[in-house]
Write a protein that holds these residues in place. Structure first.
Motif, PDB file in Angstrom:
ATOM      1  N   ALA A 202       0.847  -1.199   0.000  1.00 40.86           N
ATOM      2  CA  ALA A 202       0.000   0.000   0.000  1.00 40.86           C
ATOM      3  C   ALA A 202       0.880   1.246   0.000  1.00 40.86           C
ATOM      4  CB  ALA A 202      -0.892   0.004   1.239  1.00 40.86           C
ATOM      5  N   PRO A 203       0.521   2.276  -0.762  1.00 40.30           N
ATOM      6  CA  PRO A 203       1.231   3.553  -0.644  1.00 40.30           C
ATOM      7  C   PRO A 203       1.182   4.028   0.809  1.00 40.30           C
ATOM      8  CG  PRO A 203      -0.247   3.558  -2.533  1.00 40.30           C
ATOM      9  CD  PRO A 203      -0.559   2.322  -1.755  1.00 40.30           C
ATOM     10  N   SER A 204       2.352   4.277   1.398  1.00 36.52           N
ATOM     11  CA  SER A 204       2.431   4.470   2.848  1.00 36.52           C
ATOM     12  C   SER A 204       3.068   5.806   3.219  1.00 36.52           C
ATOM     13  CB  SER A 204       3.241   3.328   3.481  1.00 36.52           C
ATOM     14  OG  SER A 204       2.617   2.078   3.248  1.00 36.52           O
ATOM     15  N   LEU A 205       2.541   6.375   4.294  1.00 40.90           N
ATOM     16  CA  LEU A 205       3.060   7.599   4.904  1.00 40.90           C
ATOM     17  C   LEU A 205       3.402   7.279   6.349  1.00 40.90           C
ATOM     18  CD1 LEU A 205       3.357  10.792   5.169  1.00 40.90           C
ATOM     19  CD2 LEU A 205       0.917  10.779   5.783  1.00 40.90           C
ATOM     20  N   MET A 206       4.588   7.687   6.797  1.00 38.26           N
ATOM     21  CA  MET A 206       4.986   7.538   8.199  1.00 38.26           C
ATOM     22  C   MET A 206       5.283   8.924   8.765  1.00 38.26           C
ATOM     23  SD  MET A 206       5.797   5.747  10.910  1.00 38.26           S
ATOM     24  CE  MET A 206       6.534   6.306  12.451  1.00 38.26           C
ATOM     25  N   ILE A 207       4.568   9.295   9.839  1.00 44.28           N
ATOM     26  CA  ILE A 207       4.787  10.584  10.503  1.00 44.28           C
ATOM     27  C   ILE A 207       5.362  10.320  11.883  1.00 44.28           C
ATOM     28  CG2 ILE A 207       3.794  12.799  11.170  1.00 44.28           C
ATOM     29  CD1 ILE A 207       1.370  12.162   9.398  1.00 44.28           C
ATOM     30  N   CYS A 208       6.484  10.940  12.167  1.00 44.87           N
ATOM     31  CA  CYS A 208       7.202  10.735  13.423  1.00 44.87           C
ATOM     32  C   CYS A 208       7.286  12.064  14.168  1.00 44.87           C
ATOM     33  CB  CYS A 208       8.603  10.232  13.090  1.00 44.87           C
ATOM     34  SG  CYS A 208       9.336   9.193  14.335  1.00 44.87           S
ATOM     35  N   GLY A 209       7.171  12.029  15.496  1.00 48.15           N
ATOM     36  CA  GLY A 209       7.333  13.223  16.303  1.00 48.15           C
ATOM     37  C   GLY A 209       8.788  13.434  16.684  1.00 48.15           C
ATOM     38  N   THR A 210       9.280  14.660  16.532  1.00 46.68           N
ATOM     39  CA  THR A 210      10.680  14.955  16.844  1.00 46.68           C
ATOM     40  C   THR A 210      10.983  14.785  18.329  1.00 46.68           C
ATOM     41  OG1 THR A 210      10.086  17.284  17.093  1.00 46.68           O
ATOM     42  CG2 THR A 210      10.982  16.602  14.959  1.00 46.68           C
ATOM     43  N   ASP A 211       9.946  14.919  19.179  1.00 42.04           N
ATOM     44  CA  ASP A 211      10.136  14.880  20.631  1.00 42.04           C
ATOM     45  C   ASP A 211       9.309  13.765  21.274  1.00 42.04           C
ATOM     46  OD1 ASP A 211      11.763  17.492  21.106  1.00 42.04           O
ATOM     47  OD2 ASP A 211      10.129  18.099  19.774  1.00 42.04           O
TER      48      ASP A 211
END
Length: 260
Positions: A202-211
């Motif tokens: 699946a076309p995927s997006l990963m969002i990560c928090g800097t903190d």
């Protein structure tokens, strides 16, 4: 029988948005209920049929005896999709919800159209913190860990500026049934899908928090970024519940990814 060993439970869910719009499942973090997605609804409900879901043992969902596995949590979601007669959905998951999303995208790829992962992990090399939390909940319930958990959910600056949100978050953890929280902790402790990330098409997006102290970029976000073919990786200035701390940025990323 569903993906888990013991069959599925009927998950509590709320659907908002046009009935004929593309379906989008939202699945949240350990210790939360579907109200954690309120900051996303104004952006998502005009263009998608948004299905907000409570994990087993959370919110309005049943609380079967644990321990649970991520496979069982994923089986619950598939059973819900079957009941709703949805062959294929977009899926956005944060933390525990992201783990379920990775499992579904790898093991039932025909059901997941586009995948968005937020503040999540494909597995914890060090099990000790989960053993400690399991022990704390087993002895003192969710009350015993609510303050410590919520400290990881928001940056200090955001928490100081939004005490009402911090109060809501603590209540959310405390209201989670002890047995449900414990069962999901055991599922997370035993979760390891790193070797299966390459199966996600699946076309995927990963969002990560800097903190984010719970699922920091190293190793968690970086492992997912390296493992899922073609994944788009984004950082936002936030702690663990980045959808609440940075709704504008997160909503823009989600709507672009899902084609709004």
């Amino acid at each position: 029988m569903a993906m888990g060993d013991r069959g599925s439970v009927a998950l509590h869910h709320v659907i908002e948005g046009p009935a004929d719009a593309p379906p989008l499942v939202l699945l949240g973090s350990l210790g939360s209920a579907l109200d954690m997605w309120r900051p996303q609804l104004p952006a998502l409900t005009p263009n998608w049929r948004v299905i907000q879901v409570d994990h087993r043992g959370h919110g309005g969902s049943p609380v079967p005896a644990g321990p649970y596995t991520i496979a069982e949590l994923a089986g619950d979601v598939l059973a819900l999709l079957d009941r709703l007669e949805l062959d294929r959905v977009h899926f956005a998951g944060l933390s525990l919800g992201g783990m379920v999303g990775m499992y579904l995208a790898a093991e039932a790829p025909e059901r997941i159209d586009r995948l968005a992962l937020m503040a999540t992990s494909a597995g914890y090399p060090d099990k000790a913190p989960w053993e400690t939390r399991i022990e704390a909940v087993a002895h003192g319930g969710t009350d015993a860990i609510a303050d410590a958990v919520v400290r990881n959910w928001f940056t200090a600056d955001f928490a100081a500026a939004h005490p009402d949100t911090v109060d809501w978050a603590r209540d959310s953890v405390r209201k989670t049934p002890d047995l449900g929280y414990l069962g999901c902790c055991q599922a997370i402790r035993d979760w390891d899908h790193v070797a299966r990330l390459g199966e996600i098409t699946a076309p995927s997006l990963m969002i990560c928090g800097t903190d984010d102290p719970s699922t920091p970029e190293q190793p968690h976000g970086a492992t997912i970024a390296a493992g899922i073919p073609g994944v788009r990786f984004e950082l936002v200035r936030a702690a663990h519940l980045l959808n609440i701390e940075r709704p504008g940025e997160v909503n823009a990323l989600l709507t672009a990814h899902f084609g709004g």
